[in-house]
Enzyme design. Structure first.
Site, PDB file in Angstrom:
ATOM      1  N   LYS A   1       1.321   5.023   6.776  1.00 36.74           N
ATOM      2  CA  LYS A   1       0.215   5.371   6.176  1.00 36.74           C
ATOM      3  C   LYS A   1       0.752   7.213   6.292  1.00 36.74           C
ATOM      4  CE  LYS A   1      -3.043   2.617   4.373  1.00 36.74           C
ATOM      5  NZ  LYS A   1      -1.807   1.411   4.828  1.00 36.74           N
TER       6      LYS A   1
ATOM      7  N   SER B   1       0.462  -1.335  -0.175  1.00 38.34           N
ATOM      8  CA  SER B   1       0.189  -0.309   0.081  1.00 38.34           C
ATOM      9  C   SER B   1       0.986   1.187  -0.188  1.00 38.34           C
ATOM     10  CB  SER B   1      -1.130   0.010   1.055  1.00 38.34           C
ATOM     11  OG  SER B   1       0.130   0.564   2.451  1.00 38.34           O
TER      12      SER B   1
END
Length: 233
Positions: free
Chosen positions: A191, A153
């Site tokens: 993230k 990701s």
């Protein structure tokens, strides 16, 4: 590593597909895991997808595919695109071949605490697996720890499956920084943090994954990314 609920859901989906050829419905998954709502199932599926255990098949009903089981491993190749984060990369094997005098002066032992998706269960961040030698040039003030990246990701930020990220412990971060974030007290994920008014967005660096937006009390910053270690085999 997976949380208990993530593991239960993955194995339930795997067994159902093996028996019937189709994945179970959200209602069946909710009932099997004894959850109060389907939103909990959606969060679990998103986490499993980010970790590379599940894949959603487009244009098909009940379209989930188990791509690997917990004991298996895959390596994701990077895709093209602009890299907003240019990591300072150190080949991990070089640290292990330095003379003892150099190691004593120029590197430091940093705890390796587990894996994180790029989440990982928060339990992994509380138990030290081993120590890793890290160059002093990568370290500044404060306390640091290392996490092994699992998933794809963050590949467009130059962070690949199997990399080791160096994290400085902190509970604050500026918008746009890459952080270890604890979501709803249940899972930790790597993230990019974006502040949008009173909300906090956790942004992947891969167009396959959607940005997830939370209330300010649902996300706790556990640390900021300060370096990257890549081992070549």
């Amino acid at each position: 590593m997976l949380t208990r609920k993530q593991h239960e859901l993955l194995m339930f989906i795997h067994e159902r597909i093996k028996e019937s050829g189709v994945s179970p419905s959200f209602d069946e998954m909710k009932e099997a895991l004894d959850l109060a709502s389907k939103s909990g199932i959606h969060r679990l599926i998103t986490a499993l997808e980010e970790r590379g255990f599940l894949r959603r098949l487009p244009h098909r009903a009940r379209a989930l595919e188990v791509t690997k089981l917990p004991q298996q491993a895959t390596t994701s190749a990077p895709s093209g695109g602009r890299q907003a984060f240019k990591p300072q990369v150190v080949a991990g094997d070089k640290l292990n071949t330095l003379p003892a005098s150099t190691i004593a002066n120029d590197v430091r032992e940093i705890p390796l605490l587990g894996r994180i998706a790029a989440g990982s269960p928060i339990e992994a961040l509380q138990v030290e697996r081993e120590k890793m030698l890290v160059s002093e040039s990568m370290l500044g003030a404060g306390e640091h720890y290392v996490l092994e990246v699992q998933g794809d990701s963050m590949i467009e930020a130059g962070i690949l499956d199997g990399d080791y990220v160096l994290i400085r412990k902190t509970d604050t971060a500026h918008s746009g920084e890459i952080v270890v974030a604890l979501v709803m007290g249940e899972e930790a994920t790597l993230k990019r943090l974006r502040r949008k008014g009173a909300s906090i967005a956790l942004e992947a660096a891969n167009p396959k994954y959607q940005t997830r937006v939370y209330g300010p009390d649902q996300v706790e910053v556990q640390g900021k990314l300060v370096g990257l270690i890549r081992k070549y085999h």
